[in-house]
Enzyme design. Structure first.
Site, short mmCIF file in Angstrom:
data_model
loop_
_atom_site.label_atom_id
_atom_site.label_comp_id
_atom_site.label_asym_id
_atom_site.label_seq_id
_atom_site.Cartn_x
_atom_site.Cartn_y
_atom_site.Cartn_z
N SER A 1 -0.83 3.93 -1.91
CA SER A 1 -1.81 4.47 -0.97
C SER A 1 -1.11 4.87 0.34
O SER A 1 -0.17 5.65 0.29
CB SER A 1 -2.92 3.44 -0.76
OG SER A 1 -4.04 4.00 -0.14
N ASP B 1 -9.57 8.58 -9.13
CA ASP B 1 -9.37 8.01 -7.79
C ASP B 1 -10.43 8.57 -6.85
O ASP B 1 -10.49 9.77 -6.62
CB ASP B 1 -7.96 8.36 -7.30
CG ASP B 1 -7.55 7.58 -6.06
OD1 ASP B 1 -8.43 7.26 -5.23
OD2 ASP B 1 -6.35 7.31 -5.91
N HIS C 1 -7.95 4.08 -7.90
CA HIS C 1 -6.96 4.09 -6.83
C HIS C 1 -6.02 2.89 -6.85
O HIS C 1 -4.82 3.00 -6.61
CB HIS C 1 -7.70 4.12 -5.49
CG HIS C 1 -6.83 4.30 -4.29
ND1 HIS C 1 -6.21 5.50 -3.99
CD2 HIS C 1 -6.47 3.45 -3.30
CE1 HIS C 1 -5.52 5.37 -2.87
NE2 HIS C 1 -5.64 4.14 -2.43
#
Lengths: 377, 437
Positions: free
Chosen positions: B242, B334, B369
């Site tokens: 991320s 995601d 994610h």
């Protein structure tokens, strides 16, 4: 490959893979463990036994450049990892037992229970060895390692059969043990006790017995000390090998014909598994097993007997991957001698691995199965 | 058959292992056709209980082998060797939006595997257990050393593998939630890579000064690795998830100090304002905050904030200048970042620049994610505390579907380890893209 077994600073064990014959050759997944031996320069007659089972055995596995045979401690390895080997699975509980005069350690598997139980007994070295009982508990058996004399005091041990009956009942009566599924597990003198209990005790009814390197050639009655002393009466039959190690097996021969000199194995009424090495130099265990089979055949209970005999295996048939000890120190009458146990490393290690698998299968069959106990494996 | 069998025998092998190791669950001594439920229970560090369960029927030999036999129903179905771990979910009655993360890696994750009679779906604590074992799952292998790092005003922990070294090194970065999260670095060290978990959003220095760290901070971390006596200075990688990917790509392409052997970016994006520091990047996200959507459960979807992928080169990392192998791991479901779209844009940039031989993209359908090490429970949404001042708590939708996401975690981790091993341990010639992964 080189292994450095880090235990106390006093003792480290290194395995070569290259010397005359090497510590193992060929494809051996676990060779690095079972072929371990004391490093050059160590005291004679050492034996590796884990005393504190609550922490793992640490083994360093390292890679060295080239084909190295000596001087591992002077070189830096290319890479090294640390492995942990445990006798106790997570959740196994260890309980000190000191009741009714009995001393031992009880290991209870994790879970709601109740579990089948085992009384676990070692041999003439004495003391309290917990590792096999801890390992058996890790396989689902509530197991008590029993102490029945102090090290080096076997010949004065005053206990009689009733000590073991009391110990058996402590296991049987434990709230997490299935009272009709308690067995006996012994090695050497521990097997002798198991066979005696199975045949003679009116108090204990073992569900099954595992007897490693045991025998039945002693008369009824007497203390453990008496039994031991009876075995070693024929001291003149002790031979020495080329290293001055004592070979005791002659003292047990010939197997007497007189039934009063032996345990009446015709009276055994539970499955019994005998595990022996045919290179046992400490006691004629295979000859004893053969005689037991004949007695049981004559009595009509031979269907209860299973015999495992391993070529070139010695007396100390331990859980798998333990190093093989052909001869180690033993205290006799306060004197340190070195006893020859016998066996050659590779076949002995194979015997340990194979017998353990079969022992666990035998125990599962007789202690866990829904149907009644099955005799033959 | 409803008769209770005597002495059910349950074994889980190995009973102690690393969190990414598989285990085999065997139940024996059942009556053929016996119906049972296998149940997993874990109490995590903050006291919440997690459970998973599956319904099996014993075969003709009275045995159930979870690696070979299908679950008929439960928190997973079909043949799933590790289903009892990755399908763990908070027990009924738990707070909503929990996420399981181990903060203390020096103790194992303990899971209790139990067998219950019949096909049950609830009330496990009230039922009579047939058998139960405890299993330990470790992030740290024996011999791995945990070394807190405070030099250069860093807030970090270094994990050194067992052995003499020297080892390749790795800088491990998590995402926008901040904190010092150690478990992935500990696990990488257990696989032979000296890994440093770095807190870069909420480090001590930021708490003291109120200012965010700048590029120097990451270069200092890199130098600590490079100069460490047990680390090979010429073999250092970066791994980011991320927002950690954002930093990784920036360092990989623009830093004069950081010279990476390779980089791994999980659920990340190259979209960021060039020049300036972390504050500028976060500010650019905030500028687009109006694009935030909510799903039918009022959970926050932030993937649109970076869309459309800009064409303006000052708004994304110039991937054409990347000089080391790069592994991108993205989930196509995601909902937090547009990671798949970013990966496609990265590929296009690198194709045009002529360096796409360095790029490997792993793109997983229906994965979300939070692509973590394998067998960890899946959270499609969880509470997220922002690092803004004052912080706010929102329920963030990460995306993904349980089974697909769990498979993605397993596959991605295996390939990540291969990628790292090839580039960090491999020969002098750096591996190009991994078409055989």
């Amino acid at each position: 490959m080189y292994i450095n077994l880090r235990r106390k600073p006093l003792l480290s064990v290194i395995a070569d893979d290259l010397s005359c014959g090497g510590t193992y050759t060929g494809k051996e997944a676990m060779g690095l463990l079972w072929s371990m031996r004391p490093v050059p320069g160590s005291r004679e007659g050492l034996r590796l036994r884990k005393l504190n089972v609550c922490i793992p055995q640490l083994v360093n596995i390292s890679v060295y450049s080239g084909h190295v045979g000596v001087g591992f401690r002077e070189q830096d390895p290319l890479a090294s990892v640390l492995t942990e080997r445990w006798y106790m699975a997570p959740g196994v509980r260890r309980i000190d037992i000191k009741e009714k005069g009995v001393r031992g350690t009880l290991f209870i598997p994790h879970g709601p229970g109740p579990f089948p139980g085992l009384l676990d007994m070692w041999g003439g070295g004495g003391g309290l060895l917990e590792y096999r009982a801890a390992l058996l508990a890790s396989h689902g058996y509530a197991s008590m390692a029993l102490e029945y004399f102090n090290p080096a005091e076997v010949n004065t041990a005053e206990l009689e059969l009733n000590y073991f009956e009391t110990a058996f009942n402590i296991v049987r009566d434990h709230p997490q043990v299935m009272s009709d599924r308690v067995g006996l597990f012994g090695l050497s003198l521990g097997s002798i006790v198991s066979i005696s209990l199975a045949a003679w005790s009116s108090v204990v009814k073992p569900r099954c017995c595992v007897c490693i390197s045991g025998n039945h050639t002693h008369a009824r009655g007497g203390t453990i000390g008496d039994v031991f002393n009876e075995f070693i009466t024929n001291v003149h039959k002790v031979r020495m090998d080329e290293n001055n190690y004592e070979i005791w097996r002659g003292m047990g021969l010939p197997i007497p014909d007189d039934i009063s000199q032996k345990v009446d194995v015709g009276k055994i009424n539970c499955p019994i598994l005998l595990v022996n090495g045919d290179d046992d130099q400490n006691w004629p265990t295979v000859e004893s097993a053969e005689d037991m089979a004949q007695m049981m055949r004559a009595a009509g209970n031979e269907h209860l007997l299973t015999r495992l005999e391993y070529p070139d295996a010695g007396h100390l048939i331990e859980p798998p991957y333990s190093p093989h000890f052909r001869a180690t120190k033993f205290l006799k009458d306060g004197q340190k001698v070195i006893l020859l146990w016998g066996g050659t490393t590779k076949p002995h290690s194979d015997a340990q691995e194979d017998s353990w698998k079969k022992i666990l299968a035998f125990l599962q069959q007789n202690m866990y199965s829904s149907s009644g106990p099955r005799a033959k494996l | 058959m409803s008769m209770k069998p005597l002495c059910v025998k349950l074994s889980v092998q190995p009973s102690r292992g690393l969190v990414d190791e598989k285990f085999t669950i065997l139940v024996q001594n059942l009556l053929p056709g016996f119906q049972l439920t296998i149940h997993a229970l874990h109490q995590c560090e903050d006291g919440h209980s997690w459970e998973a369960f599956a319904h099996y029927t014993a075969d003709a030999t009275g045995t159930v082998n979870v690696s070979e036999d299908p679950s008929l129903d439960g928190t997973y179905s079909g043949v799933e060797q590790m289903g009892l771990l990755w399908s763990l979910r908070p027990v009924p009655g738990s707070k909503y939006g929990l996420r399981m993360r181990k903060m203390n890696v020096q103790t194992p994750m303990v899971v209790t595997i139990s067998v219950y009679q019949g096909h049950r779906t609830e009330g496990f604590l009230d039922q009579v257990l047939l058998a139960s074992v405890m299993v330990e799952r470790w992030y740290m292998a024996p011999g791995v050393q945990r070394v807190p790092i405070t030099d250069g005003k860093l807030t970090a922990t270094l994990f050194l593998p067992s052995g003499p070294g020297p080892f390749p090194g790795l800088l491990d970065l998590w995402g926008g939630g901040g904190k010092l999260v150690e478990y992935r670095a500990a696990l990488l060290a257990s696989h032979g890579i000296a890994s440093m978990a770095l807190d870069y959003l909420t480090p001590q220095i930021t708490k003291e000064t109120g200012k965010m760290v700048d590029n120097d901070y990451f270069e200092t971390a890199y130098r600590v690795l490079e100069q460490h006596p047990q680390i090979l200075g010429s073999r250092i990688a970066m791994l980011g998830l991320s927002f950690g990917s954002t930093v990784t790509l920036r360092m990989a392409v623009y830093s004069q100090v950081v010279k990476l052997s390779c980089a791994v970016c999980i659920s990340g994006s190259h979209v960021q304002p060039i020049g300036g520091g972390l504050e500028q990047i976060l500010a650019s996200f905030s500028k687009h905050a109006y694009k935030t959507r909510l799903d039918e459960n009022n959970q926050v979807i932030w993937r649109d904030l970076m869309l459309p992928i800009p064409t303006d080169p000052s708004l994304k990392v110039d991937m054409g200048r990347l000089q080391c192998p790069l592994l991108l791991v993205v989930g196509e479901d995601d909902q937090n970042w547009p990671t798949h779209e970013s990966a496609m844009d990265v590929k296009e940039m690198m194709d045009q620049a002529g360096n796409s031989h360095l790029l490997t993209v792993l793109s997983y359908k229906n994965a979300g994610h939070l692509i973590e090490p394998p067998f960890m429970p899946f959270a499609r949404a969880s509470t997220f505390k922002t690092i803004t001042n004052p912080p706010t708590k929102v329920m963030v939708l990460w995306g993904g579907e349980l089974v697909a996401h769990s498979r993605a975690q397993e596959d991605a981790w295996r390939k990540t380890l291969v990628f790292l091993r090839e580039n960090l341990y491999g020969g002098m010639k750096h591996g190009a893209s991994f078409s055989n992964l």
